[in-house]
Scaffold this active site. Structure first.
Site, PDB file in Angstrom:
ATOM      1  N   ARG A   1       1.530  27.251 -16.548  1.00 11.86           N
ATOM      2  CA  ARG A   1       1.390  27.668 -17.944  1.00 11.86           C
ATOM      3  C   ARG A   1       0.070  28.415 -18.073  1.00 11.86           C
ATOM      4  O   ARG A   1      -0.705  28.479 -17.126  1.00 11.86           O
ATOM      5  CB  ARG A   1       1.469  26.467 -18.899  1.00 11.86           C
ATOM      6  CG  ARG A   1       0.395  25.439 -18.667  1.00 11.86           C
ATOM      7  CD  ARG A   1       0.515  24.260 -19.636  1.00 11.86           C
ATOM      8  NE  ARG A   1      -0.419  23.216 -19.228  1.00 11.86           N
ATOM      9  CZ  ARG A   1      -0.541  22.039 -19.801  1.00 11.86           C
ATOM     10  NH1 ARG A   1       0.230  21.704 -20.820  1.00 11.86           N
ATOM     11  NH2 ARG A   1      -1.414  21.152 -19.380  1.00 11.86           N
TER      12      ARG A   1
ATOM     13  N   HIS B 224       3.425  11.418 -16.062  1.00 16.23           N
ATOM     14  CA  HIS B 224       2.435  11.178 -17.126  1.00 16.23           C
ATOM     15  C   HIS B 224       3.053  10.178 -18.097  1.00 16.23           C
ATOM     16  O   HIS B 224       4.214  10.299 -18.478  1.00 16.23           O
ATOM     17  CB  HIS B 224       2.148  12.499 -17.833  1.00 16.23           C
ATOM     18  CG  HIS B 224       0.923  12.490 -18.696  1.00 16.23           C
ATOM     19  ND1 HIS B 224       0.833  11.754 -19.851  1.00 16.23           N
ATOM     20  CD2 HIS B 224      -0.258  13.141 -18.563  1.00 16.23           C
ATOM     21  CE1 HIS B 224      -0.359  11.968 -20.396  1.00 16.23           C
ATOM     22  NE2 HIS B 224      -1.041  12.801 -19.628  1.00 16.23           N
TER      23      HIS B 224
ATOM     24  N   GLU C 139      -4.212  14.407 -28.928  1.00 14.23           N
ATOM     25  CA  GLU C 139      -3.565  13.895 -27.715  1.00 14.23           C
ATOM     26  C   GLU C 139      -4.465  12.873 -27.048  1.00 14.23           C
ATOM     27  O   GLU C 139      -5.679  13.074 -26.959  1.00 14.23           O
ATOM     28  CB  GLU C 139      -3.391  15.003 -26.663  1.00 14.23           C
ATOM     29  CG  GLU C 139      -2.429  16.092 -26.960  1.00 14.23           C
ATOM     30  CD  GLU C 139      -2.402  17.110 -25.799  1.00 14.23           C
ATOM     31  OE1 GLU C 139      -2.816  16.781 -24.675  1.00 14.23           O
ATOM     32  OE2 GLU C 139      -1.997  18.249 -26.065  1.00 14.23           O
TER      33      GLU C 139
ATOM     34  N   GLU D  80       4.762  17.159 -15.160  1.00 13.33           N
ATOM     35  CA  GLU D  80       4.119  16.031 -15.834  1.00 13.33           C
ATOM     36  C   GLU D  80       5.016  14.808 -15.941  1.00 13.33           C
ATOM     37  O   GLU D  80       4.799  13.948 -16.782  1.00 13.33           O
ATOM     38  CB  GLU D  80       3.623  16.481 -17.213  1.00 13.33           C
ATOM     39  CG  GLU D  80       2.582  17.583 -17.090  1.00 13.33           C
ATOM     40  CD  GLU D  80       1.883  17.917 -18.385  1.00 13.33           C
ATOM     41  OE1 GLU D  80       2.573  18.100 -19.394  1.00 13.33           O
ATOM     42  OE2 GLU D  80       0.653  18.014 -18.386  1.00 13.33           O
ATOM     43  N   LYS D  81       6.022  14.729 -15.060  1.00 14.77           N
ATOM     44  CA  LYS D  81       6.980  13.626 -15.226  1.00 14.77           C
ATOM     45  C   LYS D  81       6.360  12.255 -14.983  1.00 14.77           C
ATOM     46  O   LYS D  81       6.871  11.255 -15.465  1.00 14.77           O
ATOM     47  CB  LYS D  81       8.220  13.831 -14.366  1.00 14.77           C
ATOM     48  CG  LYS D  81       7.978  13.981 -12.895  1.00 14.77           C
ATOM     49  CD  LYS D  81       9.300  14.227 -12.179  1.00 14.77           C
ATOM     50  CE  LYS D  81       9.114  14.655 -10.746  1.00 14.77           C
ATOM     51  NZ  LYS D  81       8.399  15.940 -10.614  1.00 14.77           N
TER      52      LYS D  81
ATOM     53  N   ASN E 126      -2.293  25.873 -27.487  1.00 12.56           N
ATOM     54  CA  ASN E 126      -2.596  24.544 -26.960  1.00 12.56           C
ATOM     55  C   ASN E 126      -3.797  24.630 -26.037  1.00 12.56           C
ATOM     56  O   ASN E 126      -3.787  25.369 -25.056  1.00 12.56           O
ATOM     57  CB  ASN E 126      -1.411  24.002 -26.159  1.00 12.56           C
ATOM     58  CG  ASN E 126      -1.605  22.542 -25.786  1.00 12.56           C
ATOM     59  OD1 ASN E 126      -1.637  21.672 -26.663  1.00 12.56           O
ATOM     60  ND2 ASN E 126      -1.762  22.271 -24.499  1.00 12.56           N
ATOM     61  N   GLU E 127      -4.835  23.896 -26.377  1.00  7.33           N
ATOM     62  CA  GLU E 127      -6.037  23.804 -25.528  1.00  7.33           C
ATOM     63  C   GLU E 127      -6.444  25.166 -24.954  1.00  7.33           C
ATOM     64  O   GLU E 127      -6.348  25.398 -23.740  1.00  7.33           O
ATOM     65  CB  GLU E 127      -5.823  22.805 -24.398  1.00  7.33           C
ATOM     66  CG  GLU E 127      -5.704  21.379 -24.875  1.00  7.33           C
ATOM     67  CD  GLU E 127      -5.657  20.375 -23.723  1.00  7.33           C
ATOM     68  OE1 GLU E 127      -5.370  20.767 -22.588  1.00  7.33           O
ATOM     69  OE2 GLU E 127      -5.907  19.190 -23.984  1.00  7.33           O
TER      70      GLU E 127
HETATM   71  C1  GAL Z   1      -3.362  18.215 -21.993  1.00  8.32           C
HETATM   72  C2  GAL Z   1      -2.296  19.182 -22.458  1.00  8.32           C
HETATM   73  C3  GAL Z   1      -0.936  18.534 -22.546  1.00  8.32           C
HETATM   74  C4  GAL Z   1      -0.667  17.731 -21.301  1.00  8.32           C
HETATM   75  C5  GAL Z   1      -1.783  16.727 -21.122  1.00  8.32           C
HETATM   76  C6  GAL Z   1      -1.597  15.824 -19.917  1.00  8.32           C
HETATM   77  O1  GAL Z   1      -4.458  18.880 -21.458  1.00  8.32           O
HETATM   78  O2  GAL Z   1      -2.621  19.704 -23.725  1.00  8.32           O
HETATM   79  O3  GAL Z   1       0.040  19.512 -22.731  1.00  8.32           O
HETATM   80  O4  GAL Z   1      -0.608  18.579 -20.214  1.00  8.32           O
HETATM   81  O5  GAL Z   1      -2.991  17.409 -20.946  1.00  8.32           O
HETATM   82  O6  GAL Z   1      -2.643  14.904 -19.802  1.00  8.32           O
END
Ligand code: GAL
Length: 683
Positions: free
Chosen positions: A121, A368, A317, A365-366, A159-160
């Site tokens: 991304r 996570h 988040e 990210e599965k 996003n970020e």
């Molecule tokens: C953040 C991001 C999320 C996800 C998360 C995982 O930096 O905004 O989309 O990737 O980390 O920890």
């Protein structure tokens, strides 16, 4: 939740009569049959806000200029029917494959010339006009469609920003950098003088000769590097404001945010960014391997509140348990997620959200954690998620209250960037290391701090600590000088006030910008070797630590008005002052010219607090966190988080909010690993 920007722009409200609770919702990863279950389970967990569509550009615009909003209409409809509010995201952090295939030159380039590929991304150059155009187009389509929708209470731009690609070295970026420089310096002679380009014969005769500070035979001009950091932060900010302005024009009543990474990433100057959002929000992830990582969490929360000008903010988040990107992704233990969440709440968050709602089945990210884990609802994690939802509902009256602080720590991204440049007197000079050292001691003493920009109005603080203010613009030094002259107490650590905004030394002896305030003059830096330790001896009764030790740093320091408080007994600065105290005007300025051991630093901070009239709370065991929020009606909310393995008994009277408001008449037990919120007075 009313939020006013630090500049006092008209308050904008998130239309949500509760503490926000929820997370990133990525329904496009699942078949439609799952969505109804999602919404039912969200209700069960007490979710009232989700961030929707963050990475859905490819689904919303499957082919250039062809839009498909049908699926999003259905998801929004389901959430709305269930009374769940939406933080609707522009999906621009992940451009579709067709966009990169058609515009391969938009791929970002690193300092060593590597072109980054597609398949992750954020594959775009922040200065690419094609990317900005495409992002503006999908943003307009989205905002036009959902403007005025009653469920949409917040816009989440991108996003970020800068998380993966904060600086790009492609040709397009070089052109944009030149424009930025021409705007800043007007003439190339001014640039030459600001950059000190006479050194190594780097004199430029035209802006067109200037390159990005890419990998070079040896260290690139530090002023060029510093400007490239500023330019890169501004390039991302320009992308943000373009999307924000589109959204604002189409949906003026709904506030706009973008999720920061306060305290985690140093890629953008968040003081500049914070002025541009209606609601400050941030993401925070624990460093699993770090001991007492909840202290880093508190720092991030305090920094975020400070960026919000003291107003409530959103934790956009964090994780319910493990992340997927650290070397060992340690799972949170029972109670830890609630402690983490309520620590953010204690420090001013009026919303607690997670990445993400439902754990992904596929993709990077599965592994996570999520609110709804792979193992489903018959899990400890799910039970803790629903319990947290209930707790936040019980804390509803706290929203809008503020967190008072008498002590401020100076935090400046320019100093951070400046300290990261090469060729410094010691590799031990590290912006975060000193900030963390001071923050930790104050945290353990139970002192709540704000963070401030070095040019901020400091009048409201009794004590200002500057652990790493390497860059001192003249106006900033003047602001600190006026603060002390008018009665404030300043405590500066070494390597503060050394250079101007172009990384050029303030001459006449260090720290040039603050020498008169501190009453010292440093002739030479005397960095210590790795592992070297010096012995400190007390020189005055001001610090009640007879002996102590110091590492990392020492200086050939002469007193010029200040009194020595501690001296080095040995090492390269044997006999020289290590800590000094100076009366300047109506105030007091402390200078700590070394890295004292924690006990000695505690003694120094206690003495500075005493000068400032700051009284750290007494009777707080190490590992018990106690923070106050104050309501407009005078109610004081004592949030106590017990990070230890032993119960803690809080003395006080009031209402135990996490036990339905049960009256407390003298004592409230905060169990080991637990959290309690005592409402005192008011109502
Ligand atoms: C953040 C991001 C999320 C996800 C998360 C995982 O930096 O905004 O989309 O990737 O980390 O920890």
């Amino acid at each position: 939740m009313a939020v006013e920007s630090p500049e006092g722009r008209a308050a904008r409200r998130i239309n949500l009569d509760a503490i926000a609770y929820g997370g990133d919702y990525n329904p496009e990863q699942w078949p439609e049959e799952v969505w109804e279950e999602d919404v039912a389970l969200m209700r069960e967990a007490g979710v009232n806000l989700v961030s929707l569509g963050i990475f859905s550009w490819a689904r919303l615009e499957p082919r250039p200029g062809e839009f498909d909003f049908g699926w999003l209409d259905r998801v929004i409809g389901l959430l709305h029917e269930a009374g769940i509010r939406i933080d609707l995201a522009t999906p621009t952090a992940a451009a579709p494959a067709w966009f990169l295939a058609a515009n391969p030159h938009v791929r970002p380039v690193t300092a060593d010339g590597t072109v980054l590929g597609y398949g992750a991304r954020q594959t775009y150059c922040p200065s690419s006009p094609e990317y900005a155009e495409a992002a503006a187009r999908i943003t307009s389509e989205l905002a036009r469609r959902y403007a005025g929708h009653p469920a949409v209470v917040l816009w989440h731009i991108h996003n970020e920003y800068g998380c993966h690609v904060s600086r790009c070295y492609c040709e397009q970026s070089v052109l944009a950098f030149r424009e930025w420089l021409a705007e800043r310096y007007k003439t190339v002679d001014t640039l030459n003088s600001a950059w000190g380009s006479a050194f190594w014969g780097q004199l430029y005769s035209s802006f067109d000769e200037i390159d990005a500070p890419r990998l070079a035979p040896t260290g690139v001009n530090p002023a060029q590097e510093l400007d490239f950091r500023r330019f890169s932060s501004d390039a991302l900010l320009r992308l943000y404001t373009r999307e924000r302005d589109i959204v604002r024009a189409l949906d003026p009543d709904v506030p706009v945010t973008t999720n920061f990474m306060a305290g985690l990433s140093d890629n953008v100057d968040l003081w500049r960014w914070a002025r541009e959002v209606d609601v400050v929000s941030t993401d925070h992830y624990l460093t699993a391997a770090a001991p007492d990582n909840h202290i880093g969490l508190s720092l991030s929360a305090d920094l975020t509140r400070s960026l919000a000008g003291g107003q409530p903010w959103l934790l956009m988040e964090h994780s319910t348990s493990a992340v997927n990107w650290q070397p060992r992704n340690v799972a949170k233990r029972p109670g830890e997620m609630a402690r983490n969440s309520l620590a953010h709440f204690a420090r001013g968050a009026d919303g607690i959200l997670f990445f993400q709602w439902r754990a992904s089945r596929a993709g990077a990210e599965k592994y996570h954690s999520a609110m709804l884990p792979h193992a489903g609802t018959d899990t400890r994690l799910w039970r803790e998620v629903t319990a947290l939802g209930a707790d936040l509902a019980a804390l509803r009256e706290v929203r809008g209250s503020i967190v008072p602080a008498e002590v401020a720590i100076v935090w400046d991204w320019e100093s951070r960037w400046g300290m990261e440049l090469g060729f410094k007197p010691s590799v031990d000079l590290d912006f975060r290391e000193r900030i963390d050292a001071y923050y930790e001691r104050l945290w353990r003493a139970g002192v709540t701090v704000d963070f401030v920009h070095p040019g901020a109005d400091l009048g409201g603080y009794k004590l200002v600590v500057a652990p790493s203010m390497y860059v001192a613009r003249t106006a900033w030094a003047e602001s600190l000088r006026a603060y002390v002259r008018d009665g404030g107490t300043l405590l500066a650590s070494y390597y503060t006030g050394i250079v101007d905004e172009n990384d050029a030394v303030h001459l006449g002896g260090y720290p040039g910008a603050l020498r008169d305030v501190l009453g010292v003059r440093v002739e030479e830096f005397l960095p210590l070797l790795k592992g070297q330790q010096t012995t400190l001896a007390a020189e005055s009764a001001a610090v009640q630590a007879a002996t102590g030790s110091a590492t990392r740093w020492a200086e050939d320091l002469a007193l010029d008005g200040a009194a020595a408080v501690l001296r080095h007994e040995d090492g390269p600065a044997a006999g020289k002052p290590a800590v000094t105290r100076h009366t300047f005007g109506e105030g007091t300025a402390w200078y700590v010219a070394t890295a004292p051991d924690p006990g000695t630093l505690d003694a120094i901070l206690r003495a500075a607090c005493a000068d400032a009239g700051v009284q750290p709370p007494s009777g707080l065991p190490d590992g018990v966190e106690r923070v106050q929020r104050r309501g407009a009606d005078g109610t004081v909310y004592e949030v106590v988080i017990n990070h230890t393995g032993t119960d803690f008994v809080l003395s006080g009277t009031g209402r135990d909010l996490l036990a339905g408001g049960t009256p407390v008449d003298s004592e409230l037990t905060v169990p080991a690993g637990g959290v309690r919120v005592l409402a005192v007075g008011g109502l």
